[in-house]
Design an enzyme around this catalytic site. Structure first.
Site, PDB file in Angstrom:
ATOM      1  N   GLY A   1      -1.738  18.001  -5.234  1.00 54.91           N
ATOM      2  CA  GLY A   1      -1.390  16.718  -4.658  1.00 54.91           C
ATOM      3  C   GLY A   1      -2.151  16.451  -3.387  1.00 54.91           C
ATOM      4  O   GLY A   1      -2.917  15.488  -3.281  1.00 54.91           O
ATOM      5  N   ALA A   2      -1.981  17.344  -2.408  1.00 58.22           N
ATOM      6  CA  ALA A   2      -2.672  17.185  -1.130  1.00 58.22           C
ATOM      7  C   ALA A   2      -2.584  18.508  -0.373  1.00 58.22           C
ATOM      8  O   ALA A   2      -1.856  19.420  -0.766  1.00 58.22           O
ATOM      9  CB  ALA A   2      -2.040  16.062  -0.312  1.00 58.22           C
TER      10      ALA A   2
ATOM     11  N   GLU B   1       2.665  15.509   3.870  1.00 57.38           N
ATOM     12  CA  GLU B   1       1.529  16.120   4.585  1.00 57.38           C
ATOM     13  C   GLU B   1       1.589  15.810   6.083  1.00 57.38           C
ATOM     14  O   GLU B   1       1.214  16.648   6.906  1.00 57.38           O
ATOM     15  CB  GLU B   1       0.212  15.630   3.987  1.00 57.38           C
ATOM     16  CG  GLU B   1       0.067  15.859   2.484  1.00 57.38           C
ATOM     17  CD  GLU B   1       0.408  17.269   2.048  1.00 57.38           C
ATOM     18  OE1 GLU B   1       0.137  18.228   2.796  1.00 57.38           O
ATOM     19  OE2 GLU B   1       0.960  17.427   0.939  1.00 57.38           O
TER      20      GLU B   1
END
Length: 304
Positions: A2-3, A39
């Site tokens: 995803g990140a 994040e």
């Protein structure tokens, strides 16, 4: 992927940071919002305060998942978000806990580091953070987080350090939560109730069991917070007087920390319905038919 929360340079999969108004769905936008928040929150829970070793991965991931869940709940519909999170637990994490790959949120060994990135470490880890929030309340949880950051800013720490900060900030014994970090499996909590008209008492009995998992044939009871309230026949919240504690308002959090626990409320004038919430466990609630009808009518069950 995803990140990734690299310090000063977050990296995102393009589908989780870009959306086309002509083709993207509401779910796409919600997913982007949650991942960007996740994040961003890692700047504190993952970067400024990071893990001493890989075995503490849930310290940053479980905690940050809970934070992004809370953010999405505040930005949108909290009940809808909670239902979504519980659906993931039931569909994926409960089955992982019941299968040959069952492992605690803080595993004690690994073959490949990639094996640590599981729904148990992430989503169940977030539910353990939710246990702190339920036990301590929003203000107590915030006090614990403030102390955690104050103590450990710029440090590499462990899950035990987080537990200690929460306990010290609130003057609470939270040692029972520690077992969640080392024990795999999904506990089942059986709840039964009884009303004594002569004594005007309402008693809640709980019994918890956890089935054996790979490498852990014997299970210890864990601390399960059970948020309860008593409702009259018309749905009115009733004042609660818990034996041994006195007046606890119209709702309270019971600590189910043994194989069997009993809680008695006094000065209850009528037999009523109990409102119950739950955490990362299976809840079996034994109800008479009339009580079940009242539950359906009043809609008092919730996930906390």
């Amino acid at each position: 992927m995803g990140a990734m929360e690299n310090k000063s340079l977050n990296i995102f999969n393009s589908r989780l940071v870009l959306a086309d108004p002509d083709s993207s769905t509401d779910l796409d936008y919600a997913r982007i919002e949650g991942v960007v928040a996740h994040e961003y929150f890692h700047n504190w829970t993952g970067n400024r305060v990071t893990c001493r070793d890989w075995f503490q991965l849930t310290l940053k991931e479980g905690l940050t998942v809970f934070r992004d869940q809370s953010f999405s709940a505040d930005m949108n519909s909290a009940p809808v978000k909670r239902i979504e999170d519980v659906a993931i637990l039931r569909a994926s994490q409960f089955s992982e806990d019941a299968g040959p790959m069952a492992h605690p949120i803080r595993p004690d060994s690994y073959i490949k580091m990639d094996n640590f990135y599981t729904v148990t470490v992430y989503e169940k880890g977030a539910e353990i953070i939710r246990l702190y929030h339920t036990l301590l309340g929003p203000e107590g949880y915030r006090k614990g987080m403030d102390l955690y950051f104050k103590r450990h800013d710029g440090q590499a720490v462990t899950c035990d350090d987080f537990l200690a900060a929460m306990a010290d900030a609130n003057g609470e014994d939270l040692s029972g939560i520690g077992k969640w970090y080392s024990q795999a499996g999904t506990p089942t909590l059986m709840v039964s109730t009884s009303y004594d008209a002569a004594k005007k008492t309402f008693t809640i009995n709980t019994k918890q069991t956890t089935p054996p998992t790979n490498g852990q044939p014997d299970k210890l009871p864990v601390l399960i917070p059970l948020k309860v309230g008593l409702l009259g026949p018309d749905g009115t919240d009733l004042p609660l007087h818990l034996e041994g504690k006195g007046d606890v308002g119209t709702s309270t959090v019971l600590r189910c920390d043994d194989t069997a626990n009993t809680f008695t409320f006094t000065d209850i004038e009528v037999s009523e319905v109990m409102s119950v919430g739950k955490g990362p466990s299976r809840l079996h609630w034994v109800l008479c038919y009339s009580c079940l009808c009242s539950v359906c009518k009043l809609g008092v069950l919730s996930f906390i």
